[in-house]
Motif scaffolding. Structure first.
Motif, PDB file in Angstrom:
ATOM      1  N   THR A 217     -12.084  52.225  63.800  1.00 49.58           N
ATOM      2  CA  THR A 217     -13.088  51.958  64.938  1.00 49.58           C
ATOM      3  C   THR A 217     -13.481  50.540  65.234  1.00 49.58           C
ATOM      4  OG1 THR A 217     -13.374  54.355  65.169  1.00 49.58           O
ATOM      5  CG2 THR A 217     -14.797  52.844  66.454  1.00 49.58           C
ATOM      6  N   TYR A 218     -14.008  50.195  63.889  1.00 45.78           N
ATOM      7  CA  TYR A 218     -14.673  48.837  63.739  1.00 45.78           C
ATOM      8  C   TYR A 218     -13.572  47.785  64.059  1.00 45.78           C
ATOM      9  CZ  TYR A 218     -18.510  45.765  62.206  1.00 45.78           C
ATOM     10  OH  TYR A 218     -19.607  44.940  62.090  1.00 45.78           O
ATOM     11  N   ASN A 219     -12.631  47.878  63.355  1.00 45.81           N
ATOM     12  CA  ASN A 219     -11.390  46.964  63.648  1.00 45.81           C
ATOM     13  C   ASN A 219     -10.126  47.538  63.529  1.00 45.81           C
ATOM     14  OD1 ASN A 219      -9.210  44.933  62.932  1.00 45.81           O
ATOM     15  ND2 ASN A 219     -11.113  43.408  62.968  1.00 45.81           N
ATOM     16  N   GLN A 220      -9.286  47.763  64.460  1.00 43.68           N
ATOM     17  CA  GLN A 220      -8.092  48.363  64.449  1.00 43.68           C
ATOM     18  C   GLN A 220      -6.814  47.834  63.651  1.00 43.68           C
ATOM     19  OE1 GLN A 220      -7.350  49.423  68.712  1.00 43.68           O
ATOM     20  NE2 GLN A 220      -9.168  50.359  69.001  1.00 43.68           N
ATOM     21  N   SER A 221      -7.150  47.560  62.643  1.00 38.58           N
ATOM     22  CA  SER A 221      -5.952  47.160  61.782  1.00 38.58           C
ATOM     23  C   SER A 221      -5.954  47.663  60.110  1.00 38.58           C
ATOM     24  CB  SER A 221      -6.487  45.329  61.386  1.00 38.58           C
ATOM     25  OG  SER A 221      -5.680  44.754  60.482  1.00 38.58           O
ATOM     26  N   ARG A 222      -5.072  48.124  59.834  1.00 37.65           N
ATOM     27  CA  ARG A 222      -4.852  48.738  58.421  1.00 37.65           C
ATOM     28  C   ARG A 222      -5.107  47.777  57.583  1.00 37.65           C
ATOM     29  NH1 ARG A 222      -5.294  53.774  56.178  1.00 37.65           N
ATOM     30  NH2 ARG A 222      -4.115  53.548  54.455  1.00 37.65           N
ATOM     31  N   GLY A 223      -4.429  46.569  57.679  1.00 39.13           N
ATOM     32  CA  GLY A 223      -4.651  45.288  56.806  1.00 39.13           C
ATOM     33  C   GLY A 223      -6.252  44.963  56.536  1.00 39.13           C
ATOM     34  N   TYR A 224      -6.997  45.182  57.533  1.00 34.61           N
ATOM     35  CA  TYR A 224      -8.595  44.792  57.493  1.00 34.61           C
ATOM     36  C   TYR A 224      -9.501  45.945  56.795  1.00 34.61           C
ATOM     37  CZ  TYR A 224     -13.383  44.432  59.460  1.00 34.61           C
ATOM     38  OH  TYR A 224     -14.801  44.144  59.639  1.00 34.61           O
ATOM     39  N   LEU A 225      -8.833  47.189  56.874  1.00 33.76           N
ATOM     40  CA  LEU A 225      -9.401  48.407  56.418  1.00 33.76           C
ATOM     41  C   LEU A 225      -9.169  48.243  54.793  1.00 33.76           C
ATOM     42  CD1 LEU A 225      -9.078  52.058  57.138  1.00 33.76           C
ATOM     43  CD2 LEU A 225      -8.415  51.262  55.084  1.00 33.76           C
ATOM     44  N   LEU A 226      -7.948  47.592  54.361  1.00 30.71           N
ATOM     45  CA  LEU A 226      -7.626  47.547  52.964  1.00 30.71           C
ATOM     46  C   LEU A 226      -8.358  46.532  52.057  1.00 30.71           C
ATOM     47  CD1 LEU A 226      -3.734  48.852  52.947  1.00 30.71           C
ATOM     48  CD2 LEU A 226      -5.571  50.160  52.311  1.00 30.71           C
ATOM     49  N   THR A 227      -8.488  45.409  53.174  1.00 28.64           N
ATOM     50  CA  THR A 227      -9.212  44.363  52.519  1.00 28.64           C
ATOM     51  C   THR A 227     -10.840  44.664  52.310  1.00 28.64           C
ATOM     52  OG1 THR A 227      -7.971  42.974  53.600  1.00 28.64           O
ATOM     53  CG2 THR A 227      -9.875  42.170  52.939  1.00 28.64           C
ATOM     54  N   VAL A 228     -11.358  45.487  53.528  1.00 26.75           N
ATOM     55  CA  VAL A 228     -12.570  46.029  53.244  1.00 26.75           C
ATOM     56  C   VAL A 228     -12.790  46.905  52.088  1.00 26.75           C
ATOM     57  CG1 VAL A 228     -14.452  47.342  54.351  1.00 26.75           C
ATOM     58  CG2 VAL A 228     -13.307  45.477  55.679  1.00 26.75           C
ATOM     59  N   ARG A 229     -11.916  47.834  51.833  1.00 24.56           N
ATOM     60  CA  ARG A 229     -11.845  48.849  50.744  1.00 24.56           C
ATOM     61  C   ARG A 229     -11.984  48.018  49.727  1.00 24.56           C
ATOM     62  NH1 ARG A 229      -9.959  51.473  46.775  1.00 24.56           N
ATOM     63  NH2 ARG A 229      -8.861  49.443  46.285  1.00 24.56           N
ATOM     64  N   ASP A 230     -11.113  47.170  49.189  1.00 21.09           N
ATOM     65  CA  ASP A 230     -10.933  46.194  47.941  1.00 21.09           C
ATOM     66  C   ASP A 230     -12.286  45.621  47.966  1.00 21.09           C
ATOM     67  OD1 ASP A 230      -8.354  47.400  47.733  1.00 21.09           O
ATOM     68  OD2 ASP A 230      -7.516  45.277  48.155  1.00 21.09           O
ATOM     69  N   ARG A 231     -12.971  44.982  48.517  1.00 22.40           N
ATOM     70  CA  ARG A 231     -14.213  44.277  48.463  1.00 22.40           C
ATOM     71  C   ARG A 231     -15.446  45.254  48.088  1.00 22.40           C
ATOM     72  NH1 ARG A 231     -13.834  38.835  52.136  1.00 22.40           N
ATOM     73  NH2 ARG A 231     -11.403  38.576  51.667  1.00 22.40           N
ATOM     74  N   ALA A 232     -15.306  46.257  48.964  1.00 24.18           N
ATOM     75  CA  ALA A 232     -16.469  47.425  48.726  1.00 24.18           C
ATOM     76  C   ALA A 232     -16.214  47.987  47.207  1.00 24.18           C
ATOM     77  CB  ALA A 232     -16.558  48.322  49.819  1.00 24.18           C
ATOM     78  N   ALA A 233     -14.870  48.215  47.127  1.00 26.63           N
ATOM     79  CA  ALA A 233     -14.640  48.891  45.820  1.00 26.63           C
ATOM     80  C   ALA A 233     -14.859  47.992  44.674  1.00 26.63           C
ATOM     81  CB  ALA A 233     -13.178  49.395  45.553  1.00 26.63           C
ATOM     82  N   GLY A 234     -14.831  46.831  44.633  1.00 25.52           N
ATOM     83  CA  GLY A 234     -15.297  45.778  43.877  1.00 25.52           C
ATOM     84  C   GLY A 234     -16.715  45.684  43.296  1.00 25.52           C
ATOM     85  N   TYR A 235     -17.505  45.655  44.647  1.00 21.38           N
ATOM     86  CA  TYR A 235     -18.719  45.493  44.443  1.00 21.38           C
ATOM     87  C   TYR A 235     -19.345  46.763  43.758  1.00 21.38           C
ATOM     88  CZ  TYR A 235     -18.695  41.850  47.873  1.00 21.38           C
ATOM     89  OH  TYR A 235     -18.387  40.542  48.545  1.00 21.38           O
ATOM     90  N   SER A 236     -18.775  48.062  44.113  1.00 21.50           N
ATOM     91  CA  SER A 236     -19.087  49.398  43.627  1.00 21.50           C
ATOM     92  C   SER A 236     -19.040  49.380  42.108  1.00 21.50           C
ATOM     93  CB  SER A 236     -18.222  50.428  43.969  1.00 21.50           C
ATOM     94  OG  SER A 236     -16.998  50.512  43.460  1.00 21.50           O
ATOM     95  N   VAL A 237     -18.365  48.474  41.307  1.00 26.77           N
ATOM     96  CA  VAL A 237     -18.258  48.128  40.038  1.00 26.77           C
ATOM     97  C   VAL A 237     -19.086  47.238  39.366  1.00 26.77           C
ATOM     98  CG1 VAL A 237     -16.317  49.808  39.506  1.00 26.77           C
ATOM     99  CG2 VAL A 237     -15.770  47.475  39.982  1.00 26.77           C
ATOM    100  N   GLY A 238     -19.508  46.540  40.404  1.00 25.68           N
ATOM    101  CA  GLY A 238     -20.511  45.338  39.751  1.00 25.68           C
ATOM    102  C   GLY A 238     -19.709  43.923  39.614  1.00 25.68           C
ATOM    103  N   ARG A 239     -18.627  43.693  40.421  1.00 26.37           N
ATOM    104  CA  ARG A 239     -18.037  42.772  40.258  1.00 26.37           C
ATOM    105  C   ARG A 239     -17.810  41.815  41.649  1.00 26.37           C
ATOM    106  NH1 ARG A 239     -11.474  43.302  39.338  1.00 26.37           N
ATOM    107  NH2 ARG A 239     -11.406  41.363  40.355  1.00 26.37           N
ATOM    108  N   ARG A 240     -17.909  40.606  41.601  1.00 26.87           N
ATOM    109  CA  ARG A 240     -17.520  39.629  42.752  1.00 26.87           C
ATOM    110  C   ARG A 240     -16.147  39.519  43.073  1.00 26.87           C
ATOM    111  NH1 ARG A 240     -19.073  33.782  41.587  1.00 26.87           N
ATOM    112  NH2 ARG A 240     -20.796  34.980  40.733  1.00 26.87           N
ATOM    113  N   VAL A 241     -15.988  39.549  44.495  1.00 25.11           N
ATOM    114  CA  VAL A 241     -14.394  39.794  44.967  1.00 25.11           C
ATOM    115  C   VAL A 241     -14.192  38.574  45.775  1.00 25.11           C
ATOM    116  CG1 VAL A 241     -14.503  42.141  44.916  1.00 25.11           C
ATOM    117  CG2 VAL A 241     -15.472  41.140  46.779  1.00 25.11           C
TER     118      VAL A 241
END
Length: 241
Positions: A217-241
């Motif tokens: 809903t925020y951005n209608q792009s699957r690629g966008y979703l996956l990029t956000v997911r990867d960056r958020a997941a990186g932050y979740s384990v304490g690493r820069r992305v």
């Protein structure tokens, strides 16, 4: 929301990754799965404190800001927004890592094209996206506010570190720093507005379906979703992305 800053954010991330790889730094792998992890717990603070209540999170943010390559003030804003929504919408479960993932993609946490986030949470100079004039690869959205927020009386432009178009901001914008103004160029206001919007759009963001629905809903792009997911997941384990 705007995807106009995505390429800049991706390029910056690639440079960081290459630099770290060249230095031989050992980092934890980015976890798979949706939703991304919640990251370090946000300390309990007085959410209703006068002024910029997010400032109470400075010790928590300072401790991990350099490690994550996120400005401390931006991290304070993400943590505060998540904490407010924990009280306002406990059924939502939005984590600060998701907001940080979006902030990274949209504007490099308020640092796009030389902008920076001040101690007061204001982004200077203001971040304004390209005109949404229907040119190739760009949506067509005509002006809705006479250019009040984006300076363009003809077409909408996404504004601020979380890249809201004026029409969306008019409906969802909220004052999070106690200055009496809902300002999309304030990372505090923008982060809490994004959190409210995502919770309303996705429902339960601790579920795979809810998180994906919110991001699409925020951005209608699957690629966008996956990029956000990867960056958020990186932050979740304490690493820069």
């Amino acid at each position: 929301m705007g995807e106009v800053l995505k390429k800049t954010g991706a390029s910056a991330a690639a440079v960081v990754l290459l630099g770290l790889a060249g230095c031989g730094i050992d980092r934890p792998p980015i976890p798979e799965g949706i939703p991304p992890g919640p990251g370090t717990p946000v300390p309990v603070i007085d959410l209703d404190a006068p002024g910029r209540a997010a400032l109470q999170l400075r010790p928590w943010a300072d401790e991990q800001a350099d490690r994550l390559a996120i400005p401390s003030t931006a991290l304070q804003a993400y943590g505060y927004a998540a904490a407010v929504m924990t009280r306002a919408r406990p059924d939502c479960g939005i984590a600060w890592t998701t907001l940080a993932g979006i902030g990274s993609v949209e504007s490099g946490h308020g640092t796009h094209r030389g902008s920076s986030v001040g101690d007061d949470g204001a982004v200077r100079p203001p971040i304004v996206g390209v005109p949404l004039d229907g040119s190739p690869g760009v949506a067509l959205i005509k002006d809705t506010d006479g250019g009040a927020l984006d300076g363009d009386p003809s077409y909408e432009r996404a504004v601020g570190p979380l890249q809201f178009i004026p029409e969306t901001w008019k409906r969802w914008g909220v004052d999070a720093n106690g200055d009496g103004v809902a300002d999309p160029q304030s990372i505090d206001d923008a982060a809490l507005t994004a959190a409210r919007y995502l919770c309303a759009s996705g429902g339960d963001l601790t579920s795979e379906l809810g998180w994906q629905r919110a991001l699409l809903t925020y951005n209608q792009s699957r690629g966008y979703l996956l990029t956000v997911r990867d960056r958020a997941a990186g932050y979740s384990v304490g690493r820069r992305v």
